[in-house]
Structure formats: structure tokens, C-alpha cells
Scaffold this active site. Structure first.
Site, PDB file in Angstrom:
ATOM      1  CG  ASP A 140     -13.251  -3.689  -5.472  1.00 64.42           C
ATOM      2  OD1 ASP A 140     -13.269  -3.601  -6.781  1.00 64.42           O
ATOM      3  OD2 ASP A 140     -14.137  -4.285  -4.926  1.00 64.42           O
ATOM      4  CD  GLU A 141     -17.269  -1.891  -7.457  1.00 65.53           C
ATOM      5  OE1 GLU A 141     -17.433  -1.327  -8.334  1.00 65.53           O
ATOM      6  OE2 GLU A 141     -18.050  -2.726  -7.213  1.00 65.53           O
ATOM      7  NE  ARG A 182     -24.989  -6.630 -12.571  1.00 63.39           N
ATOM      8  CZ  ARG A 182     -23.606  -6.657 -12.494  1.00 63.39           C
ATOM      9  NH1 ARG A 182     -23.108  -7.411 -11.645  1.00 63.39           N
ATOM     10  NH2 ARG A 182     -22.685  -6.283 -13.373  1.00 63.39           N
ATOM     11  CD  GLN A 187     -20.093  -3.099 -13.551  1.00 63.49           C
ATOM     12  OE1 GLN A 187     -20.803  -3.508 -12.566  1.00 63.49           O
ATOM     13  NE2 GLN A 187     -19.128  -3.609 -14.162  1.00 63.49           N
ATOM     14  CE  LYS A 203     -14.965  -6.097  -8.534  1.00 60.07           C
ATOM     15  NZ  LYS A 203     -15.884  -4.984  -8.123  1.00 60.07           N
ATOM     16  CB  THR A 204     -13.422 -10.553  -6.005  1.00 57.08           C
ATOM     17  OG1 THR A 204     -14.690  -9.768  -6.292  1.00 57.08           O
ATOM     18  CG2 THR A 204     -13.255 -10.916  -4.932  1.00 57.08           C
TER      19      THR A 204
END
Length: 731
Positions: A269-270, A667, A300, A32-33
DNA sequence: AATTGCTAAGTTTTT
DNA sequence: CTTAGCAATT
């Protein structure tokens, strides 16, 4: 030129879709980043002025990381001439800005982006040009709003030197109101009020659905008082930062116009974590030009209890019908075993956009499931496994993390880790800013920047003791409320002073004089001339105020006292570095203090560097692990009532609990170990526990019960053991 | 003003 | 079993 070949097709599509609304559904570990940073670089490559790009994140950490990665990427792009006069133009680059805009120099056969701001905005643009046009704005929602408000808040009747309340200061304000408003409301929990207040103010969909109606009524009642109290002190809280910016946009269209022009390309973002107010902010910035790109993952979303509206992401089409949706499903982090199990789990949620994560990382090992008698055995065995991995497979501590639902679960784990001599690092927990000495100091600084901030002033007025007793302060507070002025103003009012006895009056006068003298010194330009002026000033000031002595005196334990002194010294030592970006030579110290406060209020992760270094196991809650990854992950306490937390059943938030587990699982890069106990000490008593129902949602063939496990190469020894256990089972 | 003792409550926490 | 917050005492 930007090399897009390093991206997979979906990532590439996301990076190349530059115009119009875009929703990027980025599953865990799907890069994503990287997509966001490449997209920013791509925008610039296609002719967007860097200064017109806004990327909003939720945490400072994310903002910093993105900032760095964008800077790195931009270095690979050919330089080009900038707006304004900064560049004297010995650029020998092939392209200049104007030719890019008209597309003449473009070597790529895409439509060039048109330059955003219309001519009518030229004055605004120039103002921005001078300081920040060269860099994209990459920051949090809150720091974006602080920037805007510092410039325009006077339009709303605030003064520009407003200070930002921390949560504990908010609580303080609420407690004061509660105590004043009624003697009857004994059992109203200020914390609950604060939570509800925030929900009300942010205008969430089902704001107070599950709250106790009497508390909700109280919150509604407190709201007006709270708002005017803060307003009167020229203080804002975190929610205000967003809400006031919105009000600014509504009431002052010219401000909105220039912000729209300034933030021409917006990325968030998010996005699943945005609340209703943040959505309105994004919407008002982008509804006209519609160049909005949001990135997020509905699976998420774990901050619903804090007002996050997952609907913002789910109902994107409602506000942006022409939105292009791009799914990132290729995961670069985990094994397929982990991903398949996570996919299977999350499928049980109903309201979501579907997504199937996959990776090229192979199957990996099965997920291990342990059952233990109690949390001590659980902790001990997990630590054994960690050491085992380290010894047998050379897995360093730093590659392993233990995840849990509640903070108190860390206790037995810490004990076991210490006992085994394993270094660990606990994320979260007691905040640096909750320490008394830090709060005191910040209250001092806040009161000096803005003496009408009653909460800060009251906090420090008699610390160290200077003869302003509780009674005196109570009477001052009452006087200030009567006169509708701040406590500080009341202190200075001769009529108020006259009501006190000579002794109290003297102390009051001395205090007022002390504050004013210090403020005068801070406002004096010549004070700023020496090197690291803030640090020098703070040391001297605290000396003069007698605070260092008070700190040492207040603690019995000498060790603890020196600890506090050291904490404060550390903080003070950072003062001059903070916000060093925009410092002008002769800038008065008051303004620099204000910048210091902004940075601090908005960015609480300052000890991270210290914590992160060295080889150590990470102990972390499932909430704060979002965005992180570890080769080996242990999720402990998977029990009914803990992971679907008991309260989630009452509140009907089982989905969110499932998502939380999903986040925890994803994770893990290589191995995932899950544990649960048959009994757990709760409030001193051992209570029986049942496995989490979520465990049944994992495909059984991917999960191996540790009890059934046989060590890989079957040795004579283990063979014997196996037979022994089989015999035991039969007999 | 500071210390002691009692009571009540006990998820998660980006800013 | 903790621990935070408050009241009462010295």
C-alpha cells in the site's frame, strides 16, 4: 461467497487480477482500502492459503484498519479446513482446501490459484503453520522485518534480543560520535547528519544532492562509526530493520527462499512512499513468483524529503515489464467542483501518470477563497465560519478540519478556537515518546533487556542520582572504547574498576548488582506466573530504583510532576496488554518486555483513541492529513513561501509542494475553503505575503472570493449592503 | 547538581 | 517572537 457487485468495474478488475504484477493507481478517495481488502479475500476464496498473503502498509493505523476489514470480509466467506492439526475437522463446509486447489469445488469459472510452496519447503512451512497460517500477514514494512529478524538475525552476528533505537536515541549516538570524533566539528548539526545518513544508507537516487558538501562529507565519515557503534551494542535503528533483512536475504539464500515461500502473494500500500531499500525488499521477495500488487498514487507522493522514491511507482514497468496497470478514478468522497479544481492543479506537474478524478456526488458549492490582513484575522474568521456552519447548518465540529503547512501555524488558530470556546484536537505535535519520563522508562527497559545498549544504559545510569558522576561515566565510556566492549562490560571489568576511587567503585558495583539482580528476576520463569506481571514489576521496580520520587522531586510545579507520574502510570498499565497475541504461559518476562518494546518502538500512535473521541475540530498539518477526510476543510496560509515553502525553491521540489496542496484539497468532501494573508508575523516581525502561485492554477470559475460573495437569498438588508459597497467602490 | 542567562536558529515526520 | 541547547555561575 464474495460479492463483487458492490465494486465499480475498475475496482472489480483490480480485485480479480490475482496473478502477476499489478499496479493499481488509486486516486484520492477512490476506495483503495476496499480494493485491497477485497483482493485479499478474493485470493483466499480462489484457494490461496491465508498465511501466504502479505499486505504491507506504512502506518500501523492503516494496518489495523485493513486487518479489521479483512477479518470482517472473511467472515462472509465459507470456512474451510486449515492446514496442520489445529482443526479437528468437523467442518461441514462444502469445500476443503485440497479440492479448492485443484479447482474441483470451484463454483466460479476462473482459473484456480495453484498452491505456492514447493514440497521442498515443507519443514519451513510447518514451522509457520503452527503459529500463523490461518491469518494473512497485514503489517508495516518495519514490523515485518522485525518478525523476520527476530527469527534469523543471529545469522548476521547479532543476538536475538536486539533493541530498536528511536530517533532521539539515534541522535544521541550521533552526538556522542561527533563529540568524540573531533573537537573541530563544532557547528555540525546532528540532525542534518542523521538525515543524510539515512539517505546514504537507504541508497536513494540523488541521496545528498542538495546537502552542504561539508556536512555530507561529515555524514559519510560518521557512517562507519555509527554503524559499528550500534552493532557493538546489539542495537538496530529503523533503517537497519529493512537493510539487515536485505542483507539476510543476500547472504543467506535459504532464508530468502523460505520467506518467498511464506509470502507468496504480496501487496504494498502507498507504494509511492517506498524508498530504495524497501523497493529492493519487495523486489527480492517477488521477482521470482511475480505475484506482486502495488497500490499507490503518484500525485500523493509527499515524502520525497524522507527518501521516498516516487520513481518506484513511475518506473514500475522497468522491473515488472508485464505489469497490468489499473486506474481507479471514480471518487466517492468529494464534489466535482473540488475534484475538477484538484485535477487542474495537479496537471501542472510534469512527471506523472495521468489521472482524472470524477464523482457522482454532483457539483456542490464553489470553493471559497478568503484574503486577510494577518494571521489573527485569518484565524478569527475561520473560527467564525466554523461556528456559523455549526449554528446555521448543524455541522458538528468533528466534521470540520483546518489544514496548514507548518506546525507553528496552529498557534493563532488554537488561540482563536479557545477564545470562541470551540473544542479542537491537534494532531501531531509533541510526541508522547519525547516526554522525559517515558524516555527514561523505556531506556530502563531497554537496558534491562540488553545491558550492552550503551545509549540506554548511559541515560539511566545516574537517573535518579546514584553517585555515578559525569566524570565517572566519561571515563567508563573511554575505557569501553579502548577495550572495544560495551560500557556495561567495562563496569564489570575488575581492571577498569581498579582505576576508580573506592567511593565510585562502590557505586558502580551497586549499580551493576542492581541491574543483574533485576535481570535475574526477570529471567526467572516463576516471575511470570502472577496476573499482569509486567505492570506489577514495573511499579515495584521504579519504586525500588527511586524513580517515582526522583520524578516528583525534579519538578517544581506539583501539578506538572503528577502529570508525569500519570503519564508513566498510563504507559505501564498497558504493558501486559501489549503484544498479547503470542504470549505463552510460562514465558520469561524478559521476552515479554522485548515484545512490549517492539510494539512500542514500531507504533507510536497510542493516544489516538483519546484524541479522536468527542466532538472537536481537527487541526492538522497537510502532511499528516493524508488518508483522512472531512466534510468541511479549511486550508489556511496559502502564501508564496509557505505553501510552496521557501526552501522548496532551493531544493527544486516545487512538484512535491503542489502535490501537498493536492492532498490537502482532496481531503474535502463537501466544502473547501482556502485562505491567505497579506501579511504574517515571521520571527516577530510582520512581513508582507503574496498569494500562493498555486491559487492561480485553480479554474477561476470554481473559486469564489469571499469578499465578492452575496448571501444567497437576497434580503432587503443584504441588498442594501451590496449597494452600499458598490457605492463605496465607485466613490 | 541545579539554576540562570546567553546565543542562535527557526518545513514537513508514516516507522 | 519563541525555544532549545549550552555555558557559566551559585
Amino acid at each position: 461467497m464474495l460479492n463483487l457487485n458492490v465494486l465499480n468495474p475498475q475496482q472489480r478488475q483490480a480485485v480479480e487480477t490475482l496473478r502477476g504484477p499489478v499496479l493499481i493507481l488509486a486516486g484520492a478517495g477512490t476506495g483503495k482500502t476496499r480494493v485491497i481488502t477485497y483482493r485479499v479475500a478474493r485470493l483466499i476464496e480462489k484457494g490461496a492459503a491465508p498465511g501466504h498473503i502479505l499486505a504491507v502498509t506504512f502506518t500501523n493505523k492503516a494496518a489495523r484498519e485493513m486487518q479489521e476489514r479483512v477479518t470482517d470480509l472473511l467472515r462472509t466467506l465459507p470456512k474451510r479446513r486449515e492446514h496442520g492439526s489445529r482443526n479437528t475437522g468437523h467442518d461441514n463446509d462444502s469445500t476443503d482446501h485440497t479440492s479448492r486447489l485443484t479447482g474441483h469445488s470451484s463454483t466460479i469459472n476462473h482459473q484456480p490459484l495453484t498452491i505456492a510452496p514447493p514440497l521442498s519447503d515443507a519443514p519451513t512451512l510447518q514451522r509457520f503453520n503452527a503459529s500463523t497460517i490461518q491469518r494473512p500477514t497485514i503489517c508495516t514494512f518495519h514490523s515485518l522485518c522485525v518478525r523476520i529478524l527476530r527469527q534469523y538475525i543471529d545469522r548476521l552476528g547479532y543476538k536475538k534480543n536486539f533493541v530498536i533505537f528511536s530517533e532521539s536515541e539515534q541522535l544521541g549516538a550521533i552526538k556522542k560520535i561527533l563529540s568524540h570524533i573531533s573537537a573541530q566539528g563544532e557547528k555540525t548539526d546532528p540532525q542534518a547528519i542523521l538525515g543524510l545518513l539515512s539517505r546514504f544508507r537507504n541508497g536513494g537516487s540523488q541521496a545528498a544532492a542538495f546537502a552542504d558538501p561539508s556536512v555530507a562529507a561529515m555524514a559519510a565519515h560518521v557512517r562507519a562509526r555509527y554503524e559499528s557503534a550500534l552493532r557493538a551494542c546489539n542495537v538496530v535503528d529503523f533503517d537497519d530493520l529493512i537493510l539487515l533483512t536485505l542483507r539476510l536475504f543476500e547472504e543467506h539464500p535459504d532464508v530468502l527462499t523460505s520467506c518467498r515461500a511464506r509470502y507468496r502473494y504480496v501487496m504494498v500500500d502507498e507504494y509511492q512512499d517506498t524508498n530504495a531499500a524497501q523497493f529492493r525488499l519487495v523486489h527480492s521477495l517477488t521477482q521470482e513468483h511475480r505475484d506482486l500488487c502495488v497500490v499507490g498514487d503518484d500525485d500523493q507522493s509527499i515524502y520525497g524529503w524522507r527518501g521516498a522514491e516516487i520513481a518506484n511507482l513511475l518506473d514500475m514497468e522497468k522491473h515488472y515489464p508485464e505489469v497490468k496497470v489499473i486506474k481507479l478514478e471514480q471518487n466517492y468522497r468529494s464534489t466535482n467542483t473540488i475534484l475538477t479544481a484538484a485535477n487542474a492543479l495537479i496537471k501542472h506537474n510534469v512527471r506523472r501518470r495521468g489521472k482524472q478524478l470524477w464523482s457522482k456526488n454532483g457539483h456542490g458549492t464553489k470553493i471559497t477563497l478568503h484574503t486577510f490582513a494577518n494571521e489573527e484575522e485569518e484565524a478569527r474568521t475561520v473560527v467564525e465560519e466554523i461556528e456559523c456552519a455549526r449554528m446555521a447548518r448543524r455541522v458538528p465540529w468533528s466534521h470540520q478540519a483546518i489544514l496548514f503547512r507548518t506546525n507553528q501555524q496552529s498557534r493563532p488558530l488554537e488561540t482563536a478556537l479557545r477564545h470562541a470556546g470551540v473544542r479542537y484536537h491537534l494532531v501531531g505535535g509533541q510526541s508522547f515518546f519525547d516526554r522525559r519520563e517515558v524516555k527514561d522508562f523505556l531506556a530502563y527497559v531497554k537496558a534491562l533487556v540488553n545491558p550492552h545498549d550503551d545509549v540506554s544504559l548511559l541515560r539511566i545510569a545516574n537517573v535518579p542520582p546514584r553517585g555515578l558522576s559525569d566524570v565517572t561515566m566519561e571515563r567508563l565510556l573511554a575505557a569501553s572504547q579502548e577495550r572495544h566492549c560495551s560500557v556495561f562490560a567495562a563496569m564489570k571489568n575488575p581492571a577498569v574498576q581498579a582505576t576508580f576511587l573506592a567511593k565510585a567503585r562502590e557505586c558502580l558495583g551497586a549499580f551493576v548488582e542492581f541491574i543483574e539482580r533485576t535481570r535475574g528476576w526477570l529471567a526467572d520463569e516463576s516471575s511470570a506466573r502472577q496476573p499482569s506481571p509486567l505492570q506489577r514489576w514495573a511499579e515495584k521496580f521504579l519504586d525500588e530504583a527511586g524513580y517515582w520520587d526522583d520524578l516528583r522531586r525534579g519538578e517544581k510545579d506539583k501539578e506538572a510532576a503528577e502529570n508525569r507520574v500519570r503519564n508513566l502510570r498510563d504507559l505501564i498499565a498497558t504493558m501486559d496488554a501489549q503484544g498479547s497475541a503470542g504470549i505463552l504461559p510460562g514465558q520469561p518476562l524478559t521476552e515479554r518486555l522485548q515484545m512490549f518494546l517492539d510494539d512500542l518502538s514500531l507504533d507510536s500512535e497510542r493516544e489516538d483513541e483519546k484524541e479522536a473521541q468527542g466532538d472537536a475540530v481537527t487541526l492538522i498539518t497537510m502532511h499528516s492529513c493524508k488518508g483522512l477526510e472531512f466534510p468541511h476543510v479549511y486550508v489556511v496560509g496559502l502564501e508564496d513561501g509557505l505553501l510552496p515553502h521557501a526552501r522548496s525553491k532551493v531544493e527544486g521540489t516545487l512538484d512535491e509542494e503542489r502535490r501537498l496542496f493536492y492532498v490537502a484539497m482532496t481531503r474535502a468532501m463537501q466544502t473547501l475553503t482556502l485562505t491567505h494573508c497579506a501579511g504574517r508575523k515571521r520571527y516577530g516581525q510582520l512581513l508582507p505575503c503574496h498569494p500562493s502561485p498555486f491559487l492561480n492554477e485553480l479554474p477561476p470559475e470554481l473559486v469564489e472570493h469571499a469578499e465578492d460573495r452575496v448571501s444567497e437569498p437576497v434580503t432587503v438588508e443584504s441588498g442594501k449592503n451590496m449597494f452600499a459597497s458598490m457605492r463605496a467602490a465607485v466613490g
